[in-house]
Write an enzyme that holds these catalytic residues in place. Structure first.
Site, PDB file in Angstrom:
ATOM      1  N   PRO A  10      -7.132  19.192 -12.605  1.00 18.62           N
ATOM      2  CA  PRO A  10      -8.276  18.279 -13.158  1.00 18.62           C
ATOM      3  C   PRO A  10      -7.479  17.907 -14.700  1.00 18.62           C
ATOM      4  O   PRO A  10      -8.446  17.209 -15.566  1.00 18.62           O
ATOM      5  CB  PRO A  10      -9.217  19.639 -13.699  1.00 18.62           C
ATOM      6  CG  PRO A  10      -8.645  20.720 -13.986  1.00 18.62           C
ATOM      7  CD  PRO A  10      -7.255  20.538 -12.970  1.00 18.62           C
ATOM      8  N   GLU A  11      -6.267  18.103 -15.180  1.00 21.12           N
ATOM      9  CA  GLU A  11      -5.806  17.539 -16.136  1.00 21.12           C
ATOM     10  C   GLU A  11      -5.742  16.261 -16.398  1.00 21.12           C
ATOM     11  O   GLU A  11      -6.071  15.820 -17.890  1.00 21.12           O
ATOM     12  CB  GLU A  11      -4.263  18.036 -16.015  1.00 21.12           C
ATOM     13  CG  GLU A  11      -3.635  19.324 -16.314  1.00 21.12           C
ATOM     14  CD  GLU A  11      -3.943  19.981 -14.973  1.00 21.12           C
ATOM     15  OE1 GLU A  11      -4.220  19.563 -13.884  1.00 21.12           O
ATOM     16  OE2 GLU A  11      -3.630  21.047 -15.031  1.00 21.12           O
ATOM     17  N   LEU A  12      -5.759  15.230 -15.812  1.00 22.53           N
ATOM     18  CA  LEU A  12      -6.065  13.715 -15.997  1.00 22.53           C
ATOM     19  C   LEU A  12      -7.407  13.665 -16.652  1.00 22.53           C
ATOM     20  O   LEU A  12      -7.408  12.705 -17.605  1.00 22.53           O
ATOM     21  CB  LEU A  12      -5.827  12.881 -14.880  1.00 22.53           C
ATOM     22  CG  LEU A  12      -4.537  12.088 -14.880  1.00 22.53           C
ATOM     23  CD1 LEU A  12      -3.356  13.096 -14.540  1.00 22.53           C
ATOM     24  CD2 LEU A  12      -4.439  11.156 -13.929  1.00 22.53           C
ATOM     25  N   LEU A  41      -8.343  15.246 -19.091  1.00 23.21           N
ATOM     26  CA  LEU A  41      -8.314  15.652 -20.325  1.00 23.21           C
ATOM     27  C   LEU A  41      -7.439  14.708 -21.013  1.00 23.21           C
ATOM     28  O   LEU A  41      -6.751  14.835 -22.216  1.00 23.21           O
ATOM     29  CB  LEU A  41      -7.725  16.938 -20.685  1.00 23.21           C
ATOM     30  CG  LEU A  41      -8.883  18.110 -19.943  1.00 23.21           C
ATOM     31  CD1 LEU A  41      -7.896  19.370 -19.988  1.00 23.21           C
ATOM     32  CD2 LEU A  41      -9.971  18.218 -20.879  1.00 23.21           C
TER      33      LEU A  41
END
Lengths: 267, 80
Positions: free
Chosen positions: A144-146, A148
């Site tokens: 899910p990093e993108l 953030l």
């Protein structure tokens, strides 16, 4: 140290297999405490490896294997120390977690991640250092990093690319969508899918199978087939650190921290 | 292919059985976060159960903002 019980992890030797347990609520978020204890584990690994054949990593938290980095700790620490010190701290954290994960990746043991539920971000990256991923059918994998404003920072992209085709890596990374265990099995990420609550049991059976083989041969086979992408891992750290200084990250982290939802970065 | 009505009915049956809410208390237009008293983590679990039940793959961004059974059924129906 043959066994250890800390605040976030524990390990012991069971039937010639090291069992490394993640056990920090709510979902084994990897912050400074977990990192310190993982460093203790990798320091003990040289000794543990002399009397074992396999390593199983699993979680005792019902919600899942691991939800990734402790973003609340990251946000509050960044706020406390200011941008420049936060950037230095992030780089230091990444260097240390990479050392831990590279050490597990390079272990001559056959390593197995027995996963269930949430296996996101840093948790997914921890599973990816293992030779086999055995997944409960309720497991879900996600980067899910993108959302953030970041990319995975614990070696996720190079290791995922080592194991899978570039197209599925792009799909996971660029859409941020999660994969269920069946799909992860279909694309070759997961080696076995089990019934609910059975991943550890199945991993133990796999570990006992591994014990039948000569250790040196198993280690040589692993070394031959599973190179560690050091150059790309280094590039990933640099990319993460560059993106971390962008304003979008602070906004994303603040949104995450201020949310009262169980998984704030998900729909 | 099964109808949308059947799909929504199966979703309601699954939700009722797993989250221990009487089937008679659930209707297609209900907000499942409120009716089932679930958070996003449990909603993710519901999504996985639905994917396993219908043998489909439903990217989570497709259900972003969806909170009623009927719309969820429509998203699933598009994948059957």
């Amino acid at each position: 140290m043959k066994e250890f019980k800390g605040d976030a992890i524990a390990w012991e030797i069971v039937d010639g297999c090291i069992e490394l347990v993640l056990d920090r609520p709510p979902c084994n978020e990897i912050g400074s405490i977990t990192l310190q204890e993982l460093e203790r584990f990798t320091s003990a690994l040289d000794s543990l490896e002399t009397e074992t054949h396999a390593l199983i990593v699993y979680s005792r938290q019902p919600s899942g294997f691991c939800a990734g980095a402790d973003l609340r700790e990251l946000y509050y620490r960044s706020k406390e120390v200011g941008a420049e010190a936060a950037a230095t701290g992030v780089r230091d954290f990444l260097e240390r977690i990479h050392c831990v994960l590279n050490r597990i990746d390079a272990s001559p043991l056959t390593t197995i991640a027995a996963v269930h539920g949430v296996t996101f971000g840093g948790g997914f990256e921890l599973a990816l250092v293992c030779d086999l991923i055995i997944a409960d059918k309720m497991a879900r994998f996600c980067f899910p990093e993108l959302r953030l404003g970041l990319v995975p920072g614990f070696g996720g992209i190079p290791r995922l690319r080592r194991d899978l085709g570039n197209a599925i890596v792009r799909d996971l990374l660029l859409t941020g969508r999660s994969l269920n265990a069946a799909k992860a099995n279909a694309v070759g990420l997961v080696s076995q899918v089990t019934a609910e609550g059975q991943a550890l049991k199945v991993a133990r059976l796999a570990a006992s199978q591994v014990q039948k083989f000569d250790r040196t041969t198993s280690a040589a086979a692993k070394d031959f087939i599973k190179p560690i992408p050091y150059t790309e891992l280094r590039r990933e750290i640099e990319l993460f650190c560059r993106l971390f200084s962008e304003p979008a990250v602070n906004a994303g982290l603040r949104k995450f921290v201020e949310s009262t939802d169980a998984l704030p970065y998900l729909p | 292919m099964q109808s949308l009505e059947q799909t929504v009915d199966e979703i309601l049956n699954l939700a009722s059985s797993h989250f221990k809410v009487s089937r008679s208390e659930l209707s297609p237009t209900d907000d499942f976060f409120k009716t089932l008293k679930i958070d996003s983590l449990q909603a993710l679990e519901l999504l996985t159960r639905l994917e396993n039940h219908f043998r489909i793959e439903l990217p989570d961004y497709e259900v972003q903002g969806v909170s009623d059974f009927q719309t969820l059924g429509e998203r699933i129906q598009a994948r059957l």
